[in-house]
Design an enzyme around this catalytic site. Structure first.
Site, PDB file in Angstrom:
ATOM      1  N   ASP A   1     -18.431  -6.111 -28.120  1.00  0.00           N
ATOM      2  CA  ASP A   1     -17.938  -4.732 -28.105  1.00  0.00           C
ATOM      3  C   ASP A   1     -18.703  -3.885 -29.114  1.00  0.00           C
ATOM      4  OD1 ASP A   1     -16.200  -5.681 -26.300  1.00  0.00           O
ATOM      5  OD2 ASP A   1     -14.361  -5.285 -27.447  1.00  0.00           O
ATOM      6  N   ALA A   2     -19.001  -4.487 -30.272  1.00  0.00           N
ATOM      7  CA  ALA A   2     -19.697  -3.738 -31.332  1.00  0.00           C
ATOM      8  C   ALA A   2     -21.091  -3.330 -30.852  1.00  0.00           C
ATOM      9  CB  ALA A   2     -19.797  -4.581 -32.589  1.00  0.00           C
ATOM     10  N   GLU A   3     -21.760  -4.248 -30.159  1.00  0.00           N
ATOM     11  CA  GLU A   3     -23.100  -3.909 -29.648  1.00  0.00           C
ATOM     12  C   GLU A   3     -23.012  -2.801 -28.604  1.00  0.00           C
ATOM     13  OE1 GLU A   3     -25.746  -7.865 -29.444  1.00  0.00           O
ATOM     14  OE2 GLU A   3     -23.631  -8.185 -29.023  1.00  0.00           O
TER      15      GLU A   3
ATOM     16  N   ASP B   1     -20.677  -0.519 -28.358  1.00  0.00           N
ATOM     17  CA  ASP B   1     -20.371   0.747 -29.032  1.00  0.00           C
ATOM     18  C   ASP B   1     -21.615   1.343 -29.675  1.00  0.00           C
ATOM     19  OD1 ASP B   1     -17.810   0.501 -28.245  1.00  0.00           O
ATOM     20  OD2 ASP B   1     -17.037  -0.243 -30.159  1.00  0.00           O
TER      21      ASP B   1
ATOM     22  N   SER C   1      -3.399   6.334   7.403  1.00  0.00           N
ATOM     23  CA  SER C   1      -2.415   5.487   6.752  1.00  0.00           C
ATOM     24  C   SER C   1      -2.187   4.261   7.647  1.00  0.00           C
ATOM     25  CB  SER C   1      -1.184   6.345   6.569  1.00  0.00           C
ATOM     26  OG  SER C   1      -0.207   5.610   5.989  1.00  0.00           O
ATOM     27  N   LEU C   2      -1.156   3.490   7.411  1.00  0.00           N
ATOM     28  CA  LEU C   2      -0.993   2.257   8.192  1.00  0.00           C
ATOM     29  C   LEU C   2       0.408   2.107   8.747  1.00  0.00           C
ATOM     30  CD1 LEU C   2      -2.681  -0.261   5.725  1.00  0.00           C
ATOM     31  CD2 LEU C   2      -3.604   0.481   7.919  1.00  0.00           C
TER      32      LEU C   2
ATOM     33  N   GLU D   1      -6.525  -8.255   3.435  1.00  0.00           N
ATOM     34  CA  GLU D   1      -6.740  -7.823   2.051  1.00  0.00           C
ATOM     35  C   GLU D   1      -5.389  -7.546   1.412  1.00  0.00           C
ATOM     36  OE1 GLU D   1      -9.093  -4.233   2.378  1.00  0.00           O
ATOM     37  OE2 GLU D   1     -10.403  -5.166   3.851  1.00  0.00           O
TER      38      GLU D   1
ATOM     39  N   LYS E   1      -2.649  -5.447  -0.270  1.00  0.00           N
ATOM     40  CA  LYS E   1      -2.426  -4.002  -0.234  1.00  0.00           C
ATOM     41  C   LYS E   1      -2.123  -3.565  -1.666  1.00  0.00           C
ATOM     42  CE  LYS E   1       0.216  -0.638   2.427  1.00  0.00           C
ATOM     43  NZ  LYS E   1       1.095  -0.090   1.379  1.00  0.00           N
TER      44      LYS E   1
ATOM     45  N   ASP F   1      -1.124  -1.566  -4.778  1.00  0.00           N
ATOM     46  CA  ASP F   1      -0.150  -0.498  -4.941  1.00  0.00           C
ATOM     47  C   ASP F   1      -0.638   0.481  -5.994  1.00  0.00           C
ATOM     48  OD1 ASP F   1       2.081   0.843  -4.320  1.00  0.00           O
ATOM     49  OD2 ASP F   1       3.469  -0.459  -5.396  1.00  0.00           O
TER      50      ASP F   1
ATOM     51  N   ARG G   1      -6.036  11.382  -2.028  1.00  0.00           N
ATOM     52  CA  ARG G   1      -5.870  11.420  -0.577  1.00  0.00           C
ATOM     53  C   ARG G   1      -5.240  12.738  -0.113  1.00  0.00           C
ATOM     54  NH1 ARG G   1      -1.689   9.870   3.057  1.00  0.00           N
ATOM     55  NH2 ARG G   1      -2.580   9.409   5.093  1.00  0.00           N
TER      56      ARG G   1
ATOM     57  N   GLU H   1      -8.681   2.153  -4.148  1.00  0.00           N
ATOM     58  CA  GLU H   1      -7.367   2.374  -4.729  1.00  0.00           C
ATOM     59  C   GLU H   1      -7.503   2.345  -6.248  1.00  0.00           C
ATOM     60  OE1 GLU H   1      -5.256   2.727  -2.247  1.00  0.00           O
ATOM     61  OE2 GLU H   1      -3.238   2.526  -3.096  1.00  0.00           O
TER      62      GLU H   1
ATOM     63  N   TYR I   1     -12.405  -0.596  -0.899  1.00  0.00           N
ATOM     64  CA  TYR I   1     -12.192  -1.379   0.318  1.00  0.00           C
ATOM     65  C   TYR I   1     -12.707  -0.737   1.602  1.00  0.00           C
ATOM     66  CZ  TYR I   1      -7.971   1.531   0.418  1.00  0.00           C
ATOM     67  OH  TYR I   1      -7.101   2.581   0.389  1.00  0.00           O
TER      68      TYR I   1
ATOM     69  N   LYS J   1       4.127  -6.394   5.526  1.00  0.00           N
ATOM     70  CA  LYS J   1       4.978  -6.135   4.367  1.00  0.00           C
ATOM     71  C   LYS J   1       5.669  -7.412   3.929  1.00  0.00           C
ATOM     72  CE  LYS J   1       4.811  -1.639   3.875  1.00  0.00           C
ATOM     73  NZ  LYS J   1       5.421  -0.876   2.872  1.00  0.00           N
TER      74      LYS J   1
ATOM     75  N   CYS K   1      32.666  19.581 -11.401  1.00  0.00           N
ATOM     76  CA  CYS K   1      31.207  19.401 -11.459  1.00  0.00           C
ATOM     77  C   CYS K   1      30.808  19.080 -12.901  1.00  0.00           C
ATOM     78  CB  CYS K   1      30.509  20.671 -10.988  1.00  0.00           C
ATOM     79  SG  CYS K   1      28.740  20.645 -11.340  1.00  0.00           S
TER      80      CYS K   1
ATOM     81  N   CYS L   1      28.791  22.169 -14.464  1.00  0.00           N
ATOM     82  CA  CYS L   1      29.333  23.505 -14.726  1.00  0.00           C
ATOM     83  C   CYS L   1      30.861  23.549 -14.806  1.00  0.00           C
ATOM     84  CB  CYS L   1      28.855  24.482 -13.652  1.00  0.00           C
ATOM     85  SG  CYS L   1      29.616  24.182 -12.051  1.00  0.00           S
TER      86      CYS L   1
ATOM     87  N   CYS M   1      29.527  20.722  -5.374  1.00  0.00           N
ATOM     88  CA  CYS M   1      29.934  21.723  -6.348  1.00  0.00           C
ATOM     89  C   CYS M   1      29.741  23.061  -5.641  1.00  0.00           C
ATOM     90  CB  CYS M   1      29.060  21.644  -7.585  1.00  0.00           C
ATOM     91  SG  CYS M   1      29.186  23.124  -8.597  1.00  0.00           S
TER      92      CYS M   1
ATOM     93  N   CYS N   1      25.702  27.220 -10.482  1.00  0.00           N
ATOM     94  CA  CYS N   1      25.737  26.000 -11.297  1.00  0.00           C
ATOM     95  C   CYS N   1      24.323  25.689 -11.789  1.00  0.00           C
ATOM     96  CB  CYS N   1      26.274  24.854 -10.445  1.00  0.00           C
ATOM     97  SG  CYS N   1      26.029  23.239 -11.162  1.00  0.00           S
TER      98      CYS N   1
HETATM   99  S1  IVH Z   1      -6.854   0.404   4.575  1.00  0.00           S
HETATM  100  C1  IVH Z   1      -7.447   3.222   7.832  1.00  0.00           C
HETATM  101  N1  IVH Z   1      -6.873  -1.392   2.691  1.00  0.00           N
HETATM  102  O1  IVH Z   1      -2.235   1.400   1.567  1.00  0.00           O
HETATM  103  C2  IVH Z   1      -7.379   2.356   6.676  1.00  0.00           C
HETATM  104  N2  IVH Z   1      -5.371   0.428   2.477  1.00  0.00           N
HETATM  105  O2  IVH Z   1      -0.505   2.935   4.051  1.00  0.00           O
HETATM  106  C3  IVH Z   1      -6.135   2.557   5.939  1.00  0.00           C
HETATM  107  N3  IVH Z   1      -4.047   0.405   0.449  1.00  0.00           N
HETATM  108  O3  IVH Z   1      -2.789   4.786   1.746  1.00  0.00           O
HETATM  109  C4  IVH Z   1      -6.120   1.969   4.633  1.00  0.00           C
HETATM  110  N4  IVH Z   1      -4.886  -1.428  -0.387  1.00  0.00           N
HETATM  111  O4  IVH Z   1      -3.797   3.675  -0.206  1.00  0.00           O
HETATM  112  C5  IVH Z   1      -6.321  -0.256   3.134  1.00  0.00           C
HETATM  113  N5  IVH Z   1      -7.006  -3.034   1.065  1.00  0.00           N
HETATM  114  C6  IVH Z   1      -6.478  -1.906   1.513  1.00  0.00           C
HETATM  115  C7  IVH Z   1      -5.491  -1.213   0.787  1.00  0.00           C
HETATM  116  C8  IVH Z   1      -4.951  -0.041   1.319  1.00  0.00           C
HETATM  117  C9  IVH Z   1      -4.028  -0.457  -0.590  1.00  0.00           C
HETATM  118  C10 IVH Z   1      -3.173   1.589   0.565  1.00  0.00           C
HETATM  119  C11 IVH Z   1      -3.893   2.849   0.906  1.00  0.00           C
HETATM  120  C12 IVH Z   1      -3.120   3.480   2.018  1.00  0.00           C
HETATM  121  C13 IVH Z   1      -1.916   2.624   2.144  1.00  0.00           C
HETATM  122  C14 IVH Z   1      -1.631   2.367   3.616  1.00  0.00           C
END
Ligand code: IVH
Length: 679
Positions: free
Chosen positions: A34-36, A38, A83-84, A115, A117, A119, A138, A179, A231, A319, A413, A416, A431, A436
């Protein structure tokens, strides 16, 4: 040193720092101390200070932040950020596969990539000739916010490609999706430290990522332990890999951090078994996740399948089942919402659910508590629904000690002191006091929000301050706020005050439909407000309308009509309307041309639900009307089409039950473009 020698030395330093940064933050294999590191950075900074003419936009010294933005500019994404859809288990996954197989030749059995997902928050990173030039959130999927300066401070975001000489060279134009997230350990540590300092703690890692990337002062973002995982290749003018699996490898070779737990499966059953096997592994990941993403590997097949609404047909989110834990219900407090609804809130003994500490959860209403026989002091089963919103499911009666107390809804309430009311047949307690303070804060927050008056720079914080200071006693007061009173308040100052007042001024010209939606009349959302604005053209005419006149308006039934009449019956509300008018806010509009009964959608009845990829609801509704169609608020047998976007909910279910035709945005465009029916 000669000028050219300085320039060369600075370039060498930048290159070395980029390389060591990558080794440390992306490859996880530091080569120097880290010192190098920096020392290298210090030398570069000194040279940049002495020779600003040689400073470069991709300099690693910019990672420390320090730029302060007024607001974030909007950035249009090169492609919609889709989205998915969700799969809750093997059956859903197989049903998804059935759907795509039907659209592919019978002999095609596509390979799939799985992959984790992550968060966090989606980011879209733009590179020109290998230099990071822009980064956006996004947003609504089409337009995001420019958070470039903040993203530069994220150590694992490559500022330049190749990160080392001789490495893979980026195409001239490259846009990558990834992400930004916080690691599980970093999140726990950050919140502990915040709590110890008496400062704000974040409810979950996603909020943390969003909150940190949307800081106006990039030095704050720089101090947050954010990371990136890439990704997706969104756009490029160079040669691209043919599959997602190769794309992940290519992104890694370019210097992007890519998740180490990605997997390629040869067929659906293989992938289903793999996904099932993840249930016990998720907590082993260094970041929070609520599932996996399963994607068809081949880009050619992805392109053939396309998207429906806001979700690609070629990918789905698997999920994980929500985790359940037991904790103590220490107390029940009451929150007063915008419409005056008293929402009981469970105060829980802090407990970790799916990697996040849960401290409270809504209990919705009195019936929810009584039906479950939840008592204060009970041990209760808690789950994070969708891994974000915590839910209290039921008590554990075996663990009762006899000390537990039943919950009684207050008769006054808590904000108020006004006596509360509960309408017959409804579950909520209200209320009824229109002034209020707790209600007012929520109402103001709603009034200024994006779907209502859309006043930039005005949110709950500002609403709280103005209400607390007595500057805003109803929404009409917003238009008499002045600089002399706002500027001295904490967090304002001349520039912010001027911007806010300009935004308030601009809101006076919002169309009637928005003003109507902003008033917060129960059940009057954007669609109903537009229909009412078209039908009545002024708040005065609307105030004078009886139930019969109201029910003629598409989407308005007896309950909604009663809500509207009740709202205008209040002297307080009528005085607010009068003062809005005096303030120059749009309270009447010239009659718009009524649907002519011609056009491609003549006589067709539409309902809109969910978020469409490019059109706002208002615009979609306006275009349908312009084409001769009608837009109503709820699905019935009379509905011809349901236009469904992302996060479509009960309307979609109802439409499916009734066999109403479903279209996505592309389908709507096709209908709008069609020739009018003959005759
Ligand atoms: S693919 C069309 N891959 O999950 C492709 N999404 O509802 C759509 N997310 O808003 C996304 N890891 O922010 C993809 N390996 C991954 C992901 C990923 C996280 C998030 C992404 C998206 C939400 C899907």
């Amino acid at each position: 040193m000669a000028r050219s020698a300085v320039d060369r030395q600075m370039a060498r330093l930048r290159e070395a720092i980029h390389r060591h940064n990558h080794a440390y933050h992306v490859a996880d294999a530091p080569q120097i101390s880290d010192a190098e590191f920096d020392a290298l950075l210090r030398e570069l900074r000194e040279l940049e200070e002495a020779h600003p003419e040689f400073a470069s936009i991709d300099s690693p010294s910019r990672r420390v932040g320090g730029t302060v933005a007024e607001r974030f500019e909007k950035v249009r994404h090169p492609e919609p950020m889709l989205s998915l859809g969700n799969a809750f288990g093997g059956a859903d996954l197989r049903a998804w596969a059935e759907r795509y197989r039907k659209l592919l030749p019978a002999d095609v059995r596509p390979a799939l990539v799985v992959e984790p997902k992550i968060d966090g928050l989606t980011v879209v990173l733009h590179y020109h000739d290998g230099v990071f030039v822009r980064g956006a959130t996004r947003g609504d999927g089409l337009v995001g916010e420019d958070v470039t300066d903040n993203l530069r401070t994220v150590a694992s975001v490559p500022l330049r490609i190749p990160v080392q000489p001789g490495g893979v060279v980026a195409p001239p134009q490259l846009v990558v999706r990834g992400e930004v997230y916080i690691g599980r350990d970093d999140f726990a540590r950050f919140n502990d430290e915040q709590e110890a300092r008496g400062e704000r703690v974040y409810a979950n890692p996603r909020n943390f990522a969003a909150g940190s990337l949307r800081q106006l002062d990039s030095a704050i973002t720089a101090a947050r332990p954010l990371r990136l995982l890439a990704y997706q290749i969104v756009a490029t003018d160079g040669a691209v890999p043919a599959t997602q699996w190769e794309a992940l490898g290519w992104l890694r070779d370019l210097g992007f951090p890519v998740c180490a737990d990605n997997y390629r499966g040869t067929d659906l059953e293989d992938v289903a078994t793999y996904c099932e096997g993840w249930a016990g592994r998720r907590l082993g990941l260094p970041f929070d996740t609520d599932g996996l993403v399963v994607k068809i590997d081949s880009f050619e097949l992805q392109a053939r399948l396309g998207a429906v609404g806001n979700a690609p047909r070629w990918a789905i989110a698997w999920k994980f089942p929500a985790e359940e834990v037991v904790t103590r219900l220490c107390g029940i407090t009451i929150n007063v919402g915008r419409t005056g609804v008293l929402k009981p809130l469970a105060e829980l003994e802090p407990v970790e659910v799916g990697g996040v500490v849960v401290r409270s959860a809504t209990l919705h209403n009195q019936d929810y508590i009584h039906e479950r026989d939840l008592r204060i002091g009970d041990r209760v089963v808690v789950r994070r629904a969708g891994e974000v919103i915590p839910q209290v499911l039921r008590p554990v009666p075996e663990l009762r000690t006899g000390e537990e107390r039943a919950f009684v809804m207050p008769v006054q309430c808590p904000a108020c002191g006004e006596g509360v009311a509960r309408h017959e047949g409804e579950v909520d307690t209200y209320c009824p006091n229109g002034s209020c303070p707790a209600q007012l804060v929520r109402l103001v927050e709603y009034f200024v929000s994006r779907s209502a008056m859309d006043i930039d720079g005005f949110g709950i914080r500002q609403a709280e301050i103005f209400v607390e200071q007595g500057l805003v006693r109803d929404v009409a007061d917003i238009f008499s706020l002045d600089a002399a009173r706002i500027e001295p308040l904490e967090g304002f100052g001349p520039k912010r005050t001027a911007n806010l007042l300009a935004a308030i001024d601009a809101a006076r010209r919002q169309p009637l439909a928005r003003v109507l939606a902003a008033l917060g009349i129960r059940g009057v959302g954007t669609v109903v407000a537009s229909a009412l604005a078209v039908a009545f053209c002024s708040l005065e005419a609307l105030a004078g309308a009886d139930a019969e006149a109201l029910c003629v308006v598409p989407g308005v039934g007896p309950t909604l009509a009663a809500n509207v009449s009740e709202w205008f019956a209040s002297a307080h509300n009528r005085s607010v309307v009068a003062r809005l008018a005096t303030a120059g806010v749009t309270v009447q509009e010239a009659a718009r041309e009524q649907s002519s009964g011609v056009g491609p959608l003549a006589g067709k009845v539409f309902v809109l639900t969910g978020t469409l990829p490019t059109l706002s609801r208002e615009v979609a509704a306006e275009r349908i009307r312009a084409a001769g169609g009608r837009v109503t608020a709820s699905v019935s047998r009379k509905t011809d089409y349901l236009v469904a976007g992302e996060a479509a909910g009960s309307k979609l279910t109802k439409a499916e039950e009734l066999g109403v035709r479903l279209v996505d945005e592309a389908g709507l465009e096709a209908l709008l473009a069609a020739k009018p029916p003959a005759g």
